[in-house]
Design an enzyme around this catalytic site. Structure first.
Site, PDB file in Angstrom:
ATOM      1  N   ASP A   1       0.829  -1.202   0.000  1.00 11.73           N
ATOM      2  CA  ASP A   1       0.000   0.000   0.000  1.00 11.73           C
ATOM      3  C   ASP A   1       0.864   1.253   0.000  1.00 11.73           C
ATOM      4  OD1 ASP A   1      -2.276  -1.513  -0.009  1.00 11.73           O
ATOM      5  OD2 ASP A   1      -2.692  -1.303   2.135  1.00 11.73           O
TER       6      ASP A   1
ATOM      7  N   ASP B   1       0.613   3.768   2.013  1.00 11.44           N
ATOM      8  CA  ASP B   1       0.696   4.444   3.304  1.00 11.44           C
ATOM      9  C   ASP B   1       1.391   3.592   4.364  1.00 11.44           C
ATOM     10  OD1 ASP B   1      -1.247   2.537   3.594  1.00 11.44           O
ATOM     11  OD2 ASP B   1      -2.832   3.885   4.291  1.00 11.44           O
TER      12      ASP B   1
ATOM     13  N   ASP C   1      -7.226  -9.314  -0.751  1.00 17.64           N
ATOM     14  CA  ASP C   1      -6.120  -9.985  -0.073  1.00 17.64           C
ATOM     15  C   ASP C   1      -6.548 -11.341   0.477  1.00 17.64           C
ATOM     16  OD1 ASP C   1      -7.833  -8.744   1.723  1.00 17.64           O
ATOM     17  OD2 ASP C   1      -6.254  -7.988   3.044  1.00 17.64           O
TER      18      ASP C   1
END
Length: 328
Positions: free
Chosen positions: A136, A138, A227
């Site tokens: 990701d 972040d 996921d």
């Protein structure tokens, strides 16, 4: 009929100081366009980083640069999943990567044709390595931990490797699958940071027939759980659970428990919503995938791989309590 994806690539040719824009119209599941797995590099890895929010671009640039500087990384590819982002904004982002280039792994930008979370697992002809890191925009991982995770995966290429773990379980009272956290076992690693074999991208996106197609459709409906579905795919293929790796330093800027870091707006603009009954929705995904695929392949993993077995005892040195094999 299989969907044809139109993807815009912004490639950073930093060593030439130029920016290239290309548009490709292709079927990502066309096996003739996918490199022979036997010819892929095993000494390096490709990073596929999700990008969505314009407000996170400064953080994304910093994290992408960290990955690019890691020795085992061959390339960093940012998969931009927000179709409404102006082309000019993405062109400027690519130009900034060009300016900031320091001789590390190249960084490129791919504009996705849609905001589907399934797109982060599309097979891509430009991948030249046997493994990929899915991450990701972040989550900031220190370079040593990136390299260590790669080494663990290289020794266990048929399993998923991750830094963030969760688990499935069966609620006997309600007779339903739940998404939870156990202190001593796990069966799911998250795409905050996930290492996997490149071949699994094709298995997720192109194989499994009508059942996998329905499972991917469930991901699109939920805007979540891609996921979990990948964990289903890999556990089924390898008949083994994932492996959890201990990192030296990981900063999850988007975690809602932060007192500082990203603001509330930035935390909520990701592709998969974290608000509301998050665990309940994720448990619903596990149940949906079990029903659709007709099996429960998830397997538990135990323990955590660590980079070193150092002194655990604490000693007082110069008035400071430190590990006994360290200087204060």
């Amino acid at each position: 009929m299989r969907t044809v994806f139109v993807i815009v690539f912004f490639f950073v040719y930093a060593h030439l100081g130029t920016l290239s824009l290309r548009t490709l119209s292709d079927d990502p599941c066309d096996s003739t366009k996918i490199p022979d797995p036997r010819k892929l590099r095993s000494d390096q890895i490709t990073v596929l980083m999700n990008g969505y929010s314009e407000s996170r671009i400064p953080l994304l640039r910093s994290i992408a640069a960290t990955y690019a500087a890691s020795p085992p990384v061959a390339a960093v590819v940012i998969l931009w999943g927000n179709p409404s982002t102006p082309t000019r904004t993405l062109a400027e982002l690519s130009h900034n990567f060009t300016i900031a280039y320091t001789g590390a792994a190249p960084i490129s930008l791919v504009r996705q044709a849609s905001d589907s979370l399934n797109a982060r697992f599309l097979p891509r002809p430009f991948i030249t390595t046997r493994g990929v890191i899915i991450c990701d925009d972040d989550v900031e991982v220190d370079p040593q931990s990136i390299e260590f995770a790669f080494r663990v995966w290289a020794a266990n290429p048929h399993r998923l490797i991750g830094l963030f773990a969760r688990a499935h379980d069966l609620d006997l009272s309600n007779r339903e699958w739940i998404y939870t956290v156990h202190p001593d076992k796990y069966s799911i690693v998250l795409t905050k940071f996930m290492v996997l074999k490149t071949e699994y991208l094709h298995k997720y996106s192109c194989e499994g027939g009508a059942r996998m197609m329905e499972a991917r459709r469930a991901v699109d409906i939920a805007q979540n759980c891609e996921d979990i579905l990948m964990n289903f795919v890999v556990a089924e293929e390898g008949n083994a659970g994932p492996m959890l790796v201990g990192a030296e330093k990981v900063r999850d800027w988007g975690d809602g428990r932060n007192d500082e870091g990203l603001g509330l707006k930035e935390r909520e603009v990701g592709l998969s919503s974290r608000r509301g009954e998050h665990r309940k929705r994720r448990g619903g995904c596990i149940g949906d995938f079990h029903r659709i695929l007709g099996r429960m392949p998830l397997r538990y993993g135990y323990g955590k791989m660590v980079n070193s077995i150092a002194e655990q005892g604490l000693c007082m040195k110069d008035g400071k309590l430190v590990f006994c094999d360290q200087w204060p």
